[in-house]
Write a protein that holds these residues in place. Structure first.
Motif, mmCIF file in Angstrom:
data_model
loop_
_atom_site.group_PDB
_atom_site.id
_atom_site.type_symbol
_atom_site.label_atom_id
_atom_site.label_comp_id
_atom_site.label_asym_id
_atom_site.label_seq_id
_atom_site.Cartn_x
_atom_site.Cartn_y
_atom_site.Cartn_z
ATOM 1 N N GLY A 91 0.815 -1.215 0.000
ATOM 2 C CA GLY A 91 0.000 0.000 0.000
ATOM 3 C C GLY A 91 0.846 1.260 0.000
ATOM 4 N N GLY A 92 1.970 1.226 0.706
ATOM 5 C CA GLY A 92 2.877 2.379 0.714
ATOM 6 C C GLY A 92 3.478 2.647 -0.656
ATOM 7 N N VAL A 93 3.848 1.595 -1.364
ATOM 8 C CA VAL A 93 4.426 1.753 -2.704
ATOM 9 C C VAL A 93 3.380 2.287 -3.674
ATOM 10 N N ILE A 94 2.166 1.778 -3.580
ATOM 11 C CA ILE A 94 1.090 2.251 -4.454
ATOM 12 C C ILE A 94 0.732 3.702 -4.115
ATOM 13 N N SER A 95 0.724 4.046 -2.840
ATOM 14 C CA SER A 95 0.436 5.430 -2.432
ATOM 15 C C SER A 95 1.491 6.392 -2.963
ATOM 16 N N LEU A 96 2.748 5.979 -2.924
ATOM 17 C CA LEU A 96 3.813 6.824 -3.459
ATOM 18 C C LEU A 96 3.606 7.089 -4.947
ATOM 19 N N ALA A 97 3.217 6.063 -5.698
ATOM 20 C CA ALA A 97 2.931 6.250 -7.123
ATOM 21 C C ALA A 97 1.742 7.199 -7.308
ATOM 22 N N GLY A 98 0.729 7.060 -6.470
ATOM 23 C CA GLY A 98 -0.430 7.952 -6.555
ATOM 24 C C GLY A 98 -0.071 9.396 -6.283
ATOM 25 N N ILE A 99 0.789 9.606 -5.292
ATOM 26 C CA ILE A 99 1.229 10.976 -4.981
ATOM 27 C C ILE A 99 1.981 11.574 -6.164
ATOM 28 N N ILE A 100 2.852 10.791 -6.780
ATOM 29 C CA ILE A 100 3.599 11.285 -7.948
ATOM 30 C C ILE A 100 2.634 11.659 -9.070
ATOM 31 N N LEU A 101 1.629 10.823 -9.316
ATOM 32 C CA LEU A 101 0.684 11.104 -10.400
ATOM 33 C C LEU A 101 -0.214 12.296 -10.086
ATOM 34 N N ILE A 102 -0.619 12.454 -8.840
ATOM 35 C CA ILE A 102 -1.436 13.613 -8.468
ATOM 36 C C ILE A 102 -0.649 14.902 -8.627
ATOM 37 N N VAL A 103 0.592 14.896 -8.161
ATOM 38 C CA VAL A 103 1.432 16.094 -8.313
ATOM 39 C C VAL A 103 1.640 16.408 -9.789
ATOM 40 N N ALA A 104 1.817 15.374 -10.610
ATOM 41 C CA ALA A 104 1.982 15.589 -12.055
ATOM 42 C C ALA A 104 0.727 16.211 -12.659
ATOM 43 N N GLY A 105 -0.430 15.825 -12.158
ATOM 44 C CA GLY A 105 -1.675 16.378 -12.683
ATOM 45 C C GLY A 105 -1.958 17.792 -12.225
ATOM 46 N N LEU A 106 -1.453 18.157 -11.054
ATOM 47 C CA LEU A 106 -1.763 19.470 -10.495
ATOM 48 C C LEU A 106 -0.691 20.524 -10.751
ATOM 49 N N TRP A 107 0.529 20.085 -11.002
ATOM 50 C CA TRP A 107 1.635 21.030 -11.129
ATOM 51 C C TRP A 107 2.254 20.878 -12.506
ATOM 52 N N GLU A 108 2.069 21.872 -13.362
ATOM 53 C CA GLU A 108 2.508 21.795 -14.754
ATOM 54 C C GLU A 108 4.015 21.606 -14.881
ATOM 55 N N PHE A 109 4.799 22.223 -13.993
ATOM 56 C CA PHE A 109 6.257 22.084 -14.038
ATOM 57 C C PHE A 109 6.683 20.626 -13.876
ATOM 58 N N PHE A 110 5.902 19.865 -13.146
ATOM 59 C CA PHE A 110 6.245 18.480 -12.832
ATOM 60 C C PHE A 110 6.162 17.573 -14.055
ATOM 61 N N LEU A 111 5.465 18.000 -15.105
ATOM 62 C CA LEU A 111 5.294 17.160 -16.291
ATOM 63 C C LEU A 111 6.520 17.115 -17.187
ATOM 64 N N SER A 112 7.507 17.925 -16.926
ATOM 65 C CA SER A 112 8.719 17.898 -17.745
ATOM 66 C C SER A 112 9.598 16.734 -17.304
ATOM 67 N N GLU A 113 10.893 16.938 -17.321
ATOM 68 C CA GLU A 113 11.827 15.880 -16.929
ATOM 69 C C GLU A 113 11.689 15.482 -15.472
ATOM 70 N N VAL A 114 11.116 16.342 -14.662
ATOM 71 C CA VAL A 114 10.950 16.030 -13.243
ATOM 72 C C VAL A 114 10.075 14.788 -13.076
ATOM 73 N N PHE A 115 9.021 14.695 -13.869
ATOM 74 C CA PHE A 115 8.138 13.528 -13.795
ATOM 75 C C PHE A 115 8.891 12.258 -14.183
ATOM 76 N N LEU A 116 9.682 12.341 -15.229
ATOM 77 C CA LEU A 116 10.467 11.189 -15.662
ATOM 78 C C LEU A 116 11.390 10.710 -14.547
ATOM 79 N N TRP A 117 12.105 11.636 -13.923
ATOM 80 C CA TRP A 117 13.032 11.266 -12.853
ATOM 81 C C TRP A 117 12.298 10.790 -11.608
ATOM 82 N N ALA A 118 11.110 11.330 -11.353
ATOM 83 C CA ALA A 118 10.320 10.852 -10.220
ATOM 84 C C ALA A 118 9.870 9.409 -10.452
ATOM 85 N N MET A 119 9.481 9.085 -11.674
ATOM 86 C CA MET A 119 9.072 7.713 -11.967
ATOM 87 C C MET A 119 10.266 6.758 -11.939
ATOM 88 N N ILE A 120 11.427 7.198 -12.397
ATOM 89 C CA ILE A 120 12.628 6.365 -12.303
ATOM 90 C C ILE A 120 12.971 6.124 -10.837
#
Length: 76
Positions: A19-48
């Motif tokens: 559940g913790g691992v899935i929650s972390l993925a959810g937080i990354i995706l929510i931040v990507a949806g709410l913060w436009e800056f996060f959709l650049s390379e930051v999102f890629l590095w967050a997923m890596i």
């Protein structure tokens, strides 16, 4: 999964761990949806980084005895 295999797994800490691992993925995706800056390379590095966390988590699960049946959180 056979009943014998099922009895060897301590499910509560395993569910919390997954559940913790899935929650972390959810937080990354929510931040990507709410913060436009996060959709650049930051999102890629967050997923890596998330994938690296999942790999380390899997290694932890395989070596930790508290997820095996007959062993509680105190190691008994």
């Amino acid at each position: 999964m056979t009943p014998n295999e099922r009895s060897k797994v301590n499910i509560k800490p395993l569910c919390r761990n997954v559940g913790g691992v899935i929650s972390l993925a959810g937080i990354i995706l929510i931040v990507a949806g709410l913060w436009e800056f996060f959709l650049s390379e930051v999102f890629l590095w967050a997923m890596i980084a998330w994938i690296v966390v999942v790999i380390f988590d899997f290694a932890f699960l395989m070596k930790n005895k508290s997820f095996q049946g007959g062993v509680d959180a105190n190691g008994k």
